[in-house]
Motif scaffolding. Structure first.
Motif, PDB file in Angstrom:
ATOM      1  N   SER A 120     -22.297  -7.943 -16.214  1.00 43.52           N
ATOM      2  CA  SER A 120     -22.325  -7.329 -15.100  1.00 43.52           C
ATOM      3  C   SER A 120     -23.373  -8.081 -14.243  1.00 43.52           C
ATOM      4  O   SER A 120     -24.485  -8.090 -14.777  1.00 43.52           O
ATOM      5  N   GLN A 121     -23.086  -8.638 -13.289  1.00 48.45           N
ATOM      6  CA  GLN A 121     -23.626  -9.723 -12.557  1.00 48.45           C
ATOM      7  C   GLN A 121     -23.543  -9.395 -10.983  1.00 48.45           C
ATOM      8  O   GLN A 121     -22.380  -8.687 -10.409  1.00 48.45           O
ATOM      9  N   TRP A 122     -24.089 -10.243 -10.303  1.00 51.81           N
ATOM     10  CA  TRP A 122     -24.054  -9.959  -8.772  1.00 51.81           C
ATOM     11  C   TRP A 122     -22.983 -11.338  -8.326  1.00 51.81           C
ATOM     12  O   TRP A 122     -23.375 -12.396  -8.931  1.00 51.81           O
ATOM     13  N   PHE A 123     -22.116 -10.987  -7.680  1.00 56.46           N
ATOM     14  CA  PHE A 123     -21.145 -11.877  -7.121  1.00 56.46           C
ATOM     15  C   PHE A 123     -21.390 -11.878  -5.557  1.00 56.46           C
ATOM     16  O   PHE A 123     -21.227 -11.042  -4.821  1.00 56.46           O
ATOM     17  N   VAL A 124     -20.818 -13.282  -4.865  1.00 60.03           N
ATOM     18  CA  VAL A 124     -20.939 -13.310  -3.571  1.00 60.03           C
ATOM     19  C   VAL A 124     -19.350 -13.675  -3.299  1.00 60.03           C
ATOM     20  O   VAL A 124     -18.569 -14.068  -3.912  1.00 60.03           O
ATOM     21  N   ARG A 125     -18.757 -12.614  -2.371  1.00 62.45           N
ATOM     22  CA  ARG A 125     -17.424 -12.962  -1.981  1.00 62.45           C
ATOM     23  C   ARG A 125     -17.432 -14.277  -1.227  1.00 62.45           C
ATOM     24  O   ARG A 125     -17.939 -14.101  -0.139  1.00 62.45           O
ATOM     25  N   CYS A 126     -16.377 -15.135  -1.513  1.00 66.24           N
ATOM     26  CA  CYS A 126     -16.521 -16.365  -0.775  1.00 66.24           C
ATOM     27  C   CYS A 126     -15.136 -16.429   0.194  1.00 66.24           C
ATOM     28  O   CYS A 126     -15.104 -17.604   0.859  1.00 66.24           O
TER      29      CYS A 126
ATOM     30  N   VAL B 250     -23.965 -15.034  -8.800  1.00 68.25           N
ATOM     31  CA  VAL B 250     -25.579 -15.423  -8.425  1.00 68.25           C
ATOM     32  C   VAL B 250     -26.497 -15.096  -9.321  1.00 68.25           C
ATOM     33  O   VAL B 250     -27.765 -15.181  -9.089  1.00 68.25           O
ATOM     34  N   SER B 251     -26.253 -14.233 -10.504  1.00 71.71           N
ATOM     35  CA  SER B 251     -27.060 -13.578 -11.199  1.00 71.71           C
ATOM     36  C   SER B 251     -27.632 -14.898 -12.512  1.00 71.71           C
ATOM     37  O   SER B 251     -26.570 -15.485 -12.785  1.00 71.71           O
ATOM     38  N   ARG B 252     -28.885 -14.789 -12.646  1.00 70.04           N
ATOM     39  CA  ARG B 252     -29.290 -15.635 -13.803  1.00 70.04           C
ATOM     40  C   ARG B 252     -30.393 -14.957 -14.440  1.00 70.04           C
ATOM     41  O   ARG B 252     -31.343 -14.662 -14.052  1.00 70.04           O
ATOM     42  N   GLN B 253     -30.107 -15.015 -15.729  1.00 69.61           N
ATOM     43  CA  GLN B 253     -31.154 -14.205 -16.668  1.00 69.61           C
ATOM     44  C   GLN B 253     -32.182 -15.113 -17.035  1.00 69.61           C
ATOM     45  O   GLN B 253     -32.554 -15.707 -18.388  1.00 69.61           O
TER      46      GLN B 253
ATOM     47  N   SER C 291     -39.889 -19.293   1.830  1.00 71.93           N
ATOM     48  CA  SER C 291     -38.436 -19.195   1.206  1.00 71.93           C
ATOM     49  C   SER C 291     -38.288 -17.905   0.556  1.00 71.93           C
ATOM     50  O   SER C 291     -36.906 -17.462   0.798  1.00 71.93           O
ATOM     51  N   SER C 292     -39.235 -17.261   0.165  1.00 69.82           N
ATOM     52  CA  SER C 292     -38.569 -15.888  -0.817  1.00 69.82           C
ATOM     53  C   SER C 292     -38.498 -15.096   0.405  1.00 69.82           C
ATOM     54  O   SER C 292     -37.511 -14.151   0.083  1.00 69.82           O
ATOM     55  N   VAL C 293     -38.959 -14.848   1.682  1.00 69.14           N
ATOM     56  CA  VAL C 293     -38.658 -13.902   2.805  1.00 69.14           C
ATOM     57  C   VAL C 293     -37.108 -14.334   3.046  1.00 69.14           C
ATOM     58  O   VAL C 293     -36.488 -13.182   3.219  1.00 69.14           O
ATOM     59  N   ALA C 294     -37.023 -15.388   3.120  1.00 69.22           N
ATOM     60  CA  ALA C 294     -35.416 -16.091   3.748  1.00 69.22           C
ATOM     61  C   ALA C 294     -34.448 -15.615   2.527  1.00 69.22           C
ATOM     62  O   ALA C 294     -33.372 -15.017   2.817  1.00 69.22           O
ATOM     63  N   VAL C 295     -34.743 -15.814   1.426  1.00 63.87           N
ATOM     64  CA  VAL C 295     -33.819 -15.281   0.368  1.00 63.87           C
ATOM     65  C   VAL C 295     -33.633 -14.078   0.140  1.00 63.87           C
ATOM     66  O   VAL C 295     -32.404 -13.570   0.230  1.00 63.87           O
ATOM     67  N   THR C 296     -34.715 -13.030   0.126  1.00 62.06           N
ATOM     68  CA  THR C 296     -34.582 -11.548   0.266  1.00 62.06           C
ATOM     69  C   THR C 296     -33.808 -10.906   1.474  1.00 62.06           C
ATOM     70  O   THR C 296     -32.660 -10.331   1.342  1.00 62.06           O
ATOM     71  N   GLU C 297     -33.871 -11.849   2.520  1.00 58.14           N
ATOM     72  CA  GLU C 297     -33.322 -11.482   3.669  1.00 58.14           C
ATOM     73  C   GLU C 297     -31.683 -11.711   3.700  1.00 58.14           C
ATOM     74  O   GLU C 297     -30.915 -10.914   4.111  1.00 58.14           O
ATOM     75  N   ALA C 298     -31.447 -12.959   3.072  1.00 55.15           N
ATOM     76  CA  ALA C 298     -30.170 -13.277   3.076  1.00 55.15           C
ATOM     77  C   ALA C 298     -29.269 -12.354   2.224  1.00 55.15           C
ATOM     78  O   ALA C 298     -28.098 -11.965   2.386  1.00 55.15           O
ATOM     79  N   PHE C 299     -30.206 -11.933   0.889  1.00 54.46           N
ATOM     80  CA  PHE C 299     -29.324 -11.015  -0.046  1.00 54.46           C
ATOM     81  C   PHE C 299     -29.002  -9.758   0.724  1.00 54.46           C
ATOM     82  O   PHE C 299     -28.080  -9.359   0.489  1.00 54.46           O
ATOM     83  N   VAL C 300     -30.075  -9.295   1.168  1.00 59.08           N
ATOM     84  CA  VAL C 300     -29.755  -8.008   1.910  1.00 59.08           C
ATOM     85  C   VAL C 300     -28.785  -8.175   2.997  1.00 59.08           C
ATOM     86  O   VAL C 300     -27.787  -7.263   3.065  1.00 59.08           O
ATOM     87  N   ARG C 301     -28.722  -9.079   3.894  1.00 59.67           N
ATOM     88  CA  ARG C 301     -27.654  -9.097   4.985  1.00 59.67           C
ATOM     89  C   ARG C 301     -26.484  -9.152   4.196  1.00 59.67           C
ATOM     90  O   ARG C 301     -25.249  -8.642   4.924  1.00 59.67           O
ATOM     91  N   LEU C 302     -26.091  -9.903   3.307  1.00 56.77           N
ATOM     92  CA  LEU C 302     -24.727 -10.395   2.843  1.00 56.77           C
ATOM     93  C   LEU C 302     -24.304  -9.039   2.082  1.00 56.77           C
ATOM     94  O   LEU C 302     -23.309  -8.361   1.872  1.00 56.77           O
TER      95      LEU C 302
ATOM     96  N   GLU D   4     -25.174  -5.925   2.822  1.00 60.27           N
ATOM     97  CA  GLU D   4     -24.692  -5.014   3.946  1.00 60.27           C
ATOM     98  C   GLU D   4     -23.523  -5.325   4.625  1.00 60.27           C
ATOM     99  O   GLU D   4     -22.703  -4.458   4.925  1.00 60.27           O
ATOM    100  N   ALA D   5     -23.234  -6.640   4.766  1.00 61.24           N
ATOM    101  CA  ALA D   5     -21.940  -7.196   5.190  1.00 61.24           C
ATOM    102  C   ALA D   5     -20.840  -6.932   4.399  1.00 61.24           C
ATOM    103  O   ALA D   5     -19.587  -7.321   4.481  1.00 61.24           O
ATOM    104  N   GLY D   6     -20.992  -6.419   2.938  1.00 65.29           N
ATOM    105  CA  GLY D   6     -19.986  -6.207   2.046  1.00 65.29           C
ATOM    106  C   GLY D   6     -19.627  -7.571   1.263  1.00 65.29           C
ATOM    107  O   GLY D   6     -18.314  -7.769   0.667  1.00 65.29           O
ATOM    108  N   LEU D   7     -20.426  -8.641   1.623  1.00 65.41           N
ATOM    109  CA  LEU D   7     -20.286 -10.015   0.988  1.00 65.41           C
ATOM    110  C   LEU D   7     -20.873 -10.155  -0.453  1.00 65.41           C
ATOM    111  O   LEU D   7     -20.752 -11.107  -0.929  1.00 65.41           O
ATOM    112  N   LEU D   8     -21.649  -9.120  -0.654  1.00 66.52           N
ATOM    113  CA  LEU D   8     -22.212  -9.232  -2.184  1.00 66.52           C
ATOM    114  C   LEU D   8     -21.892  -7.952  -2.810  1.00 66.52           C
ATOM    115  O   LEU D   8     -21.904  -6.616  -2.557  1.00 66.52           O
ATOM    116  N   TYR D   9     -21.690  -7.819  -4.446  1.00 71.81           N
ATOM    117  CA  TYR D   9     -21.271  -6.862  -5.071  1.00 71.81           C
ATOM    118  C   TYR D   9     -21.629  -7.172  -6.441  1.00 71.81           C
ATOM    119  O   TYR D   9     -21.761  -8.202  -6.701  1.00 71.81           O
TER     120      TYR D   9
END
Length: 1027
Positions: free
Chosen positions: A478-484, A523-526, A253-264, A266-271
């Motif tokens: 200041s947090q990370w957001f997914v463009r939905c 998607v950021s949690r402290q 799951s950790s590998v999948a989560v990291t890959e998903a974050f990176v791909r999003l 790179e696609a401009g869907l995470l900022y």
């Protein structure tokens, strides 16, 4: 995953026990649930006493008052618990060589089976490819992963019961089935529980430990507590493939989560950006919308909040004056429920068309605390008819004000810190104070300055953190957001085009509305427990002038360093990177579950074979927070919808107020004085599936589950009778060779074929309530109440006919296989005791036996025969009613049937013996059309053409019975007069009154007719003899 709280799953309603036998010295023992053998003797004596009293009442001629099924059901008394105690190793097959215990006991039935199922691999898709009925088709599902934080609740039981029924049916049909188990790390909930445990046991706070040490404590807690959920799922009989179990924090799951974050990214869907977020000051973390409880307050309400020394009052509207600069006698009064945010006000807004303030447009106001000048702005979003029509603008602590501030170019002032204390911007007199302590100081200051204008009750909705109980603040972070928006549009289009089917369909409107108004997802949690965000701050770049923070994202630090080097033009070795300490929202990893659990991002055989999933079944409360996000991320990251169909069920949470709860508790104690009975897994599953929960609220009651337990006992006793009737030497015929030799045999086989058809229809439509209804009707009303009773005297014939035992076997074999997806433990226990059919290998377990199909039994289906026998059953009911009216307890009176239609006599001729048996009467004959009935015989009409006559001469005492009928008639007449005197009402109450009136009038008519027959008997024979 996060789940809305429902009723506790750990009720003694059913026993959550591992399916493992424990060796004992005796092969079979019994234990009382409460008082042991003495209770058993008292129960037996009480039962015999009730039987004697009932018999005496019948002999005295006292008619028992008719009751509704709910009223007439037997009160629950503690039963003996039979335990399976034959020494059996874990994973070994249960010993079924002994006789069945005399009564159904859930603990006996559920012992040992599950571990054997798992060891044999029945739940693995690889095993199912070897089944004779294998279809080559696949069926895949994933369980909505429950939070690892504790025990399952009744909402989980509903989900598991529905999913397992569907999974088991597909497996028995020959499909290659994969049902993936898993659990969710539940970031906030788990971390909060571990922090409480550390403080309680060791007096240690989280920040007193290093992050690594704290995470070791969480993993230790997870290993200790996580196993309980698995045991509960096994106790429920969930046929999951445990070798493929997935945890949302495991390595895959950790590998999948990291890959998903990176791909999003790179696609401009995470900022990353500074925006308002839901903030829990007690947890010092952003929280998701589902963790915000909207609590309505009718007015002034005092609440105790974490970290605040005294109770805090809410539901109050404070009126504050903002003086107009340059006009000492002019002010604008603003109402607020949050005076603690006054230091963060940057403007006052009014509606541009509000005539009260037109002359003040463009003027400056004095801040009531600081004296600073604030602009009076106009905005059409202000509601002029609410309060004074003027509102203070606090962009740093209100979502609505933040939007207004953006429109007018206002800079936000953050006056509340992450820990809920006031910031330095508030001044020395407030800095460091708890925000609600500061509230009182602000109120006092307003009074001192003469700018306080009143306090009044104000109904409001207060946002509460469901995890901590603290009031939710809106803070700029200041947090990370997914463009939905883009992904949301695709999710909405999938439903609109029919590519994604939501059932019930009324969810489609809510789906479209949610996605049309979707905002970006924080998607950021402290926290420390969770997937640490794979983003790195380039420290050197942060210190250069006024440049914004430089963040890079990478699967590893080495990858991130390389990207940072390319971005800054500096050698990678010279750069200092600092990883974001925050973790991702739990819903982010949950949204990847359907494909991450199958091995994504690697192209695994499971991902190729079983993705997309065939179906998702879950609670309707998760439609947006989980289902919607799975659809968005699944489509974006895999190019496919993660599933094509979604079934939504809903268990209604408790909705009683405190007074109603007291009444309900008292009623429960009255109904169950010995406590809630242990009903068993099968009874609970059957009850949950019987509600047809898809699309409507499910109101579960203990009485319903108890009724299903009685149903289990009925099936148990039916199999005891059938096995005894078959005997040791019985050899079953192949089902296709079985030919009924009597109309009764043909009727029950036709009913069995019809039930199979209904079950097939229910599974195909995924309407499990259709299946439970069909099975309940067949086992209880067709097999037990009719066929078994009718066949008992037939089995005593000499020579014994050969067909009925074969019919009994087929009913048991096919009936249990029909039942197996819903009641797996009971079906396995009883099916294993049936003799095997000769020729060909039989399935080792009912869980992998072929599910009966409608087409294979079509040759048994005879709707015309069933229609004819329904007329016979009408005659049976008429005969039983006559026996009850004249209180014939032991006598078996002769019966005559008379029809004005010549062809109708043949309808009954084939069923004379079962008619006599089921009607509890003697010989049944026919009275020719037009011939008068013998004097003194009771008469009942089946319809306009058929009359039933029952012999009464010499079987009743007319004089005694006439007095009893007169008393009964007087009582019913009084009830009728009372109802007639009521003022007619409307709606449901009037409908019930009319139904009761009709029932009473019909009963009175029957009593008058019975009295007439008895009078005829008295006239014909003044001194009757009794038999």
């Amino acid at each position: 995953m996060p789940h809305m709280p429902l009723a506790s799953f750990r009720s003694p309603l059913w026993a959550l026990r591992p399916s493992q036998a424990f060796p004992r010295s005796h092969p079979l023992s019994t234990q009382s649930e409460i008082h042991g053998s003495s209770l058993s003797r008292r129960n037996h004596e009480a039962k015999r006493k009730r039987q004697r009293e009932k018999q005496a009442a019948l002999e005295a001629g006292i008619a028992l008052k008719s009751k509704s099924p709910a009223e007439s059901s037997k009160a629950w008394t503690p039963k003996e618990v039979v335990l399976y105690e034959i020494p059996t190793e874990h994973g070994e097959k249960k010993d079924v060589s002994g006789v069945l215990p005399p009564a159904y006991s859930p603990r006996y039935v559920e012992a040992a089976w599950y571990s054997w199922w798992v060891r044999e691999g029945f739940f693995k898709p690889e095993y199912q490819t070897r089944l004779p009925q294998a279809t080559g088709e696949t069926f895949s599902m994933c369980i909505p992963p429950p939070n690892v934080t504790g025990s399952l609740h009744i909402g989980h039981a509903l989900t598991v019961a529905i999913q397992d029924a569907l999974v088991r049916w597909h497996r028995m049909c020959g499909d290659q089935v994969l049902w993936v188990p898993g659990s969710d790390h539940a970031g906030i909930a788990t971390q909060a529980m571990v922090e409480k445990q550390l403080w309680k046991e060791r007096g240690v706070r989280r920040h007193e430990l290093s992050r690594e040490d704290f995470l070791r404590e969480v993993w230790k807690w997870k290993e200790e507590k996580g196993g309980e959920i698995c045991k509960q799922l096994q106790a429920l009989g969930a046929s999951l493939d445990w070798d493929r179990e997935c945890f949302t924090m495991d390595a895959g799951s950790s590998v999948a989560v990291t890959e998903a974050f990176v791909r999003l990214y790179e696609a401009g869907l995470l900022y990353r950006n500074q925006q308002l977020v839901n903030w829990s000051c007690a947890l010092r973390s952003a929280i998701s919308d589902i963790e915000v409880e909207s609590r309505p307050l009718p007015g002034r309400t005092e609440l105790r909040l974490p970290g605040c020394p005294t109770p805090v009052s809410f539901g109050l509207l404070v009126s504050v004056a903002f003086p107009v600069d340059g006009e000492p006698d002019t002010e604008i009064v603003v109402g607020t429920t949050r005076p603690e945010t006054l230091p963060g006000d940057v403007a006052v807004a009014v509606h541009p068309d509000d005539s009260r303030y037109t002359h003040l447009h463009g003027r400056q106001l004095r801040h009531p605390l600081t004296g600073q000048l604030l602009p009076l702005i106009t905005d059409s979003a202000v509601h002029p008819h609410v309060g004074t029509g003027a509102v203070k603008v606090t962009p740093a602590h209100s979502p609505a004000d933040a939007e207004l501030g953006v429109r007018h170019g206002l800079s936000p002032l953050s006056v509340i810190k992450e820990d809920g204390t006031m910031t330095s911007l508030c001044g020395d007199w407030l800095q460091g104070l708890h925000r609600f302590v500061a509230r009182e100081k602000i109120m006092s200051a307003l009074r001192e300055r003469g700018l306080f204008r009143g306090l009044q009750n104000h109904p409001m909705v207060l946002p509460i953190c469901s995890r901590s109980g603290d009031v939710v603040e809106y803070l700029l972070k200041s947090q990370w957001f997914v463009r939905c928006q883009e992904m949301g549009d695709r999710a909405a289009q999938a439903v609109e085009s029919g590519a994604l089917e939501l059932s019930p369909s009324f969810h489609q409107k809510n789906w479209q509305h949610w996605f049309s108004h979707i905002g970006d997802w924080c998607v950021s949690r402290q926290l420390w427990w969770g997937h640490q965000i794979p983003a790195y701050l380039v420290i050197e770049e942060q210190t250069k002038g006024d440049r914004e923070d430089c963040w890079v994202v990478g699967r590893t630090e080495a990858e991130a360093r390389k990207i940072a080097s390319e971005l800054t033009g500096r050698p990678a070795a010279e750069l200092t990177l600092q990883r974001d300490p925050d973790v991702l929202d739990t819903w982010f990893s949950s949204a990847l579950f359907p494909f991450a659990a199958l091995g994504w991002p690697q192209e695994t055989p499971d991902l190729t074979r079983f993705y997309p999933l065939s179906l998702l079944e879950t609670g309707s409360d998760l439609l947006f927070f989980w289902v919607g996000r799975m659809v968005m991320l699944g489509t974006q990251l895999t190019g496919q919808l993660p599933f094509s169909k979604v079934l939504q069920e809903k268990l209604r949470d408790g909705n009683l107020d405190s007074t109603e709860l007291v009444i309900a508790a008292a009623t429960q104690r009255k109904d169950f004085p010995h406590g809630i009975p242990e009903c068993g897994t099968d009874a609970l599953r059957f009850t949950l599936c019987s509600h047809g929960a898809l699309g409507s609220d499910l109101h579960l009651s203990v009485s319903e589950v108890l009724s299903s337990r009685h149903f289990c006992n009925k099936i148990w006793n039916a199999l005891r009778f059938i096995l005894n009737a078959l005997g040791e030497e019985f050899i079953p015929q192949p089902a296709e060779e079985l030919s009924p030799s009597s109309p009764m045999d043909a009727w029950i086989l036709s009913r069995l074929a019809h039930t199979t058809q209904e079950c097939e229809r229910g599974f195909l439509a995924r309407e499990l309530s259709l299946i439970t209804h069909a099975l309940h009707h067949f086992w209880l009303h067709n097999l037990c109440d009719v066929y078994l009773e009718a066949v008992k005297p037939v089995l005593l014939h000499s020579p014994r006919p050969r067909a009925p035992p074969q019919v009994l076997f087929s009913c048991a074999d096919i009936g249990l296989r029909l039942l197996a997806p819903l009641m797996p433990f009971l079906a396995e226990e009883l099916w294993q005791r049936l003799p095997p059919r000769p020729g060909g290998p039989s399935a080792p377990s009912i869980s992998v036996a072929p599910y009966p199909t409608a087409c294979s039994l079509e040759h048994w289906h005879q709707p015309e025969l069933e229609q004819r026998f329904s007329r016979v059953q009408e005659a049976v009911q008429a005969l039983r009613a006559l026996r009850a009216t004249y209180q014939l307890t032991k006598a078996r009176p002769r019966v005559l049937l008379q029809s004005s239609e010549p062809g109708e006599q043949g309808l009954f001729e084939a069923f004379l013996e079962p008619l006599s048996t089921l009607g509890h009467c003697g010989a049944v004959g026919f009275l020719p059309p037009g011939v008068l009935a013998p004097s003194g015989w009771a008469q009942a009409s089946l319809n306009d053409t058929i009359q039933v006559y029952m012999e009464l001469q010499g079987l009743v005492d007319p004089q005694t019975h006439l007095s009893l009928l007169a008393a009964r008639r007087h009582k019913l007449q009084r009830q009728l007069d009372g109802l007639m005197a009521w003022t007619p009402s409307e709606g449901e109450a009037e409908t019930k009154r009319q139904q009761r009136l009709s029932s009473l009038q019909l009963e009175l008519s029957k009593l008058d007719k019975a009295a007439s027959h008895l009078q005829q008997l008295m006239d014909a024979c003044p001194s009757p003899r009794e038999l």
